[in-house]
Motif scaffolding. Structure first.
Motif, PDB file in Angstrom:
ATOM      1  N   GLU A  84     -54.674  51.008 121.209  1.00  0.00           N
ATOM      2  CA  GLU A  84     -54.117  50.610 122.514  1.00  0.00           C
ATOM      3  C   GLU A  84     -55.173  50.089 123.487  1.00  0.00           C
ATOM      4  OE1 GLU A  84     -50.830  50.428 123.382  1.00  0.00           O
ATOM      5  OE2 GLU A  84     -50.496  50.867 121.262  1.00  0.00           O
ATOM      6  N   GLU A  85     -56.423  50.391 123.247  1.00  0.00           N
ATOM      7  CA  GLU A  85     -57.504  49.929 124.125  1.00  0.00           C
ATOM      8  C   GLU A  85     -57.902  48.479 123.837  1.00  0.00           C
ATOM      9  OE1 GLU A  85     -58.721  51.765 126.706  1.00  0.00           O
ATOM     10  OE2 GLU A  85     -57.067  53.078 126.122  1.00  0.00           O
ATOM     11  N   ARG A  86     -57.436  47.930 122.721  1.00  0.00           N
ATOM     12  CA  ARG A  86     -57.755  46.559 122.332  1.00  0.00           C
ATOM     13  C   ARG A  86     -57.057  45.582 123.269  1.00  0.00           C
ATOM     14  NH1 ARG A  86     -54.968  43.313 118.566  1.00  0.00           N
ATOM     15  NH2 ARG A  86     -53.696  45.144 118.285  1.00  0.00           N
ATOM     16  N   ARG A  87     -57.685  44.447 123.519  1.00  0.00           N
ATOM     17  CA  ARG A  87     -57.129  43.416 124.398  1.00  0.00           C
ATOM     18  C   ARG A  87     -56.942  42.112 123.635  1.00  0.00           C
ATOM     19  NH1 ARG A  87     -55.598  47.004 127.104  1.00  0.00           N
ATOM     20  NH2 ARG A  87     -56.625  47.781 128.942  1.00  0.00           N
ATOM     21  N   ASP A  88     -55.985  41.340 124.061  1.00  0.00           N
ATOM     22  CA  ASP A  88     -55.799  39.972 123.591  1.00  0.00           C
ATOM     23  C   ASP A  88     -56.585  39.081 124.537  1.00  0.00           C
ATOM     24  OD1 ASP A  88     -54.267  37.269 123.905  1.00  0.00           O
ATOM     25  OD2 ASP A  88     -53.642  38.090 121.968  1.00  0.00           O
ATOM     26  N   ILE A  89     -57.260  38.083 124.014  1.00  0.00           N
ATOM     27  CA  ILE A  89     -58.117  37.244 124.856  1.00  0.00           C
ATOM     28  C   ILE A  89     -57.320  36.536 125.952  1.00  0.00           C
ATOM     29  CG2 ILE A  89     -58.076  35.174 123.410  1.00  0.00           C
ATOM     30  CD1 ILE A  89     -61.099  36.679 125.284  1.00  0.00           C
ATOM     31  N   ALA A  90     -56.058  36.210 125.702  1.00  0.00           N
ATOM     32  CA  ALA A  90     -55.239  35.547 126.717  1.00  0.00           C
ATOM     33  C   ALA A  90     -55.076  36.421 127.956  1.00  0.00           C
ATOM     34  CB  ALA A  90     -53.868  35.188 126.143  1.00  0.00           C
ATOM     35  N   TRP A  91     -55.217  37.709 127.800  1.00  0.00           N
ATOM     36  CA  TRP A  91     -55.088  38.656 128.904  1.00  0.00           C
ATOM     37  C   TRP A  91     -56.068  38.333 130.021  1.00  0.00           C
ATOM     38  CZ3 TRP A  91     -57.861  43.005 130.871  1.00  0.00           C
ATOM     39  CH2 TRP A  91     -57.081  43.958 131.531  1.00  0.00           C
ATOM     40  N   PHE A  92     -57.218  37.736 129.676  1.00  0.00           N
ATOM     41  CA  PHE A  92     -58.268  37.463 130.649  1.00  0.00           C
ATOM     42  C   PHE A  92     -58.163  36.085 131.302  1.00  0.00           C
ATOM     43  CE2 PHE A  92     -59.845  40.754 127.854  1.00  0.00           C
ATOM     44  CZ  PHE A  92     -60.242  41.712 128.779  1.00  0.00           C
ATOM     45  N   GLY A  93     -57.258  35.238 130.830  1.00  0.00           N
ATOM     46  CA  GLY A  93     -56.920  34.011 131.525  1.00  0.00           C
ATOM     47  C   GLY A  93     -57.895  32.850 131.441  1.00  0.00           C
ATOM     48  N   ASP A  94     -58.835  32.854 130.524  1.00  0.00           N
ATOM     49  CA  ASP A  94     -59.758  31.725 130.392  1.00  0.00           C
ATOM     50  C   ASP A  94     -59.749  31.286 128.931  1.00  0.00           C
ATOM     51  OD1 ASP A  94     -61.935  29.965 130.132  1.00  0.00           O
ATOM     52  OD2 ASP A  94     -63.099  31.019 131.652  1.00  0.00           O
ATOM     53  N   PRO A  95     -59.204  30.101 128.644  1.00  0.00           N
ATOM     54  CA  PRO A  95     -59.096  29.671 127.242  1.00  0.00           C
ATOM     55  C   PRO A  95     -60.438  29.425 126.558  1.00  0.00           C
ATOM     56  CG  PRO A  95     -58.453  27.901 128.721  1.00  0.00           C
ATOM     57  CD  PRO A  95     -58.649  29.118 129.579  1.00  0.00           C
ATOM     58  N   MET A  96     -61.529  29.380 127.311  1.00  0.00           N
ATOM     59  CA  MET A  96     -62.842  29.199 126.684  1.00  0.00           C
ATOM     60  C   MET A  96     -63.434  30.516 126.185  1.00  0.00           C
ATOM     61  SD  MET A  96     -64.775  26.194 128.819  1.00  0.00           S
ATOM     62  CE  MET A  96     -66.266  26.343 127.843  1.00  0.00           C
ATOM     63  N   TYR A  97     -62.907  31.639 126.626  1.00  0.00           N
ATOM     64  CA  TYR A  97     -63.439  32.920 126.163  1.00  0.00           C
ATOM     65  C   TYR A  97     -63.302  33.023 124.655  1.00  0.00           C
ATOM     66  CZ  TYR A  97     -63.805  34.825 130.917  1.00  0.00           C
ATOM     67  OH  TYR A  97     -64.139  35.059 132.221  1.00  0.00           O
ATOM     68  N   THR A  98     -64.403  33.325 124.010  1.00  0.00           N
ATOM     69  CA  THR A  98     -64.456  33.379 122.548  1.00  0.00           C
ATOM     70  C   THR A  98     -65.224  34.642 122.150  1.00  0.00           C
ATOM     71  OG1 THR A  98     -64.470  30.972 122.521  1.00  0.00           O
ATOM     72  CG2 THR A  98     -65.094  32.064 120.484  1.00  0.00           C
TER      73      THR A  98
END
Length: 141
Positions: A84-98
């Motif tokens: 449950e502590e895992r995040r989806d990258i879209a959660w952070f709102g920047d499509p460049m986050y890799t």
């Protein structure tokens, strides 16, 4: 250790990473960004894909924006074992986050973040290894 990160330093770092990749039979792209995440230099080997180029830039960008190497970021926030502590990258709102291995911060001797490097084209372990080559070269400038 380098106290600045400009085009001259970025080219040396990228050239060292691509030379190390070639020695290992890898086809990669490598990039260096400044402290704001803006691209200073990117090169892609013959046969390297546009995706490799984009990923190398995005990894460096992510390291700078999060102020940590992307390997640490991936393990801390995005690994499947976190439940449950895992995040989806879209959660952070920047499509460049890799958040994948290979984005490595470049710091001054005083610890100031001057920028970051990224590379793409191998396995996560190979990318990280090539990135460490670039980080060592930067540290020796």
């Amino acid at each position: 250790m380098a106290e600045r990160l400009g085009l001259t330093e970025a080219r040396k770092v990228v050239d060292a990473m691509l030379a190390a990749a070639a020695e290992r039979g890898l086809v990669m792209a490598a990039a260096v960004v400044d402290a704001g995440g803006d691209l200073i230099h990117l090169s892609r080997m013959d046969g390297g894909s546009a995706l490799n180029a984009r990923m190398s830039h995005n990894k460096a960008y992510t390291a700078v924006k999060w102020r940590r190497d992307t390997k640490v970021l991936k393990e801390r926030l995005f690994d499947m074992g976190l439940g449950e502590e895992r995040r989806d990258i879209a959660w952070f709102g920047d499509p460049m986050y890799t958040p994948v291995w290979g984005g490595i911060l470049l710091k001054s001797a005083a610890g100031e973040v001057l920028g970051a490097l990224g590379e793409s084209g191998g396995t996560p372990e190979q990318d990280q290894e090539i990135g460490r080559v670039g980080a060592r070269v930067f540290a020796e400038l």
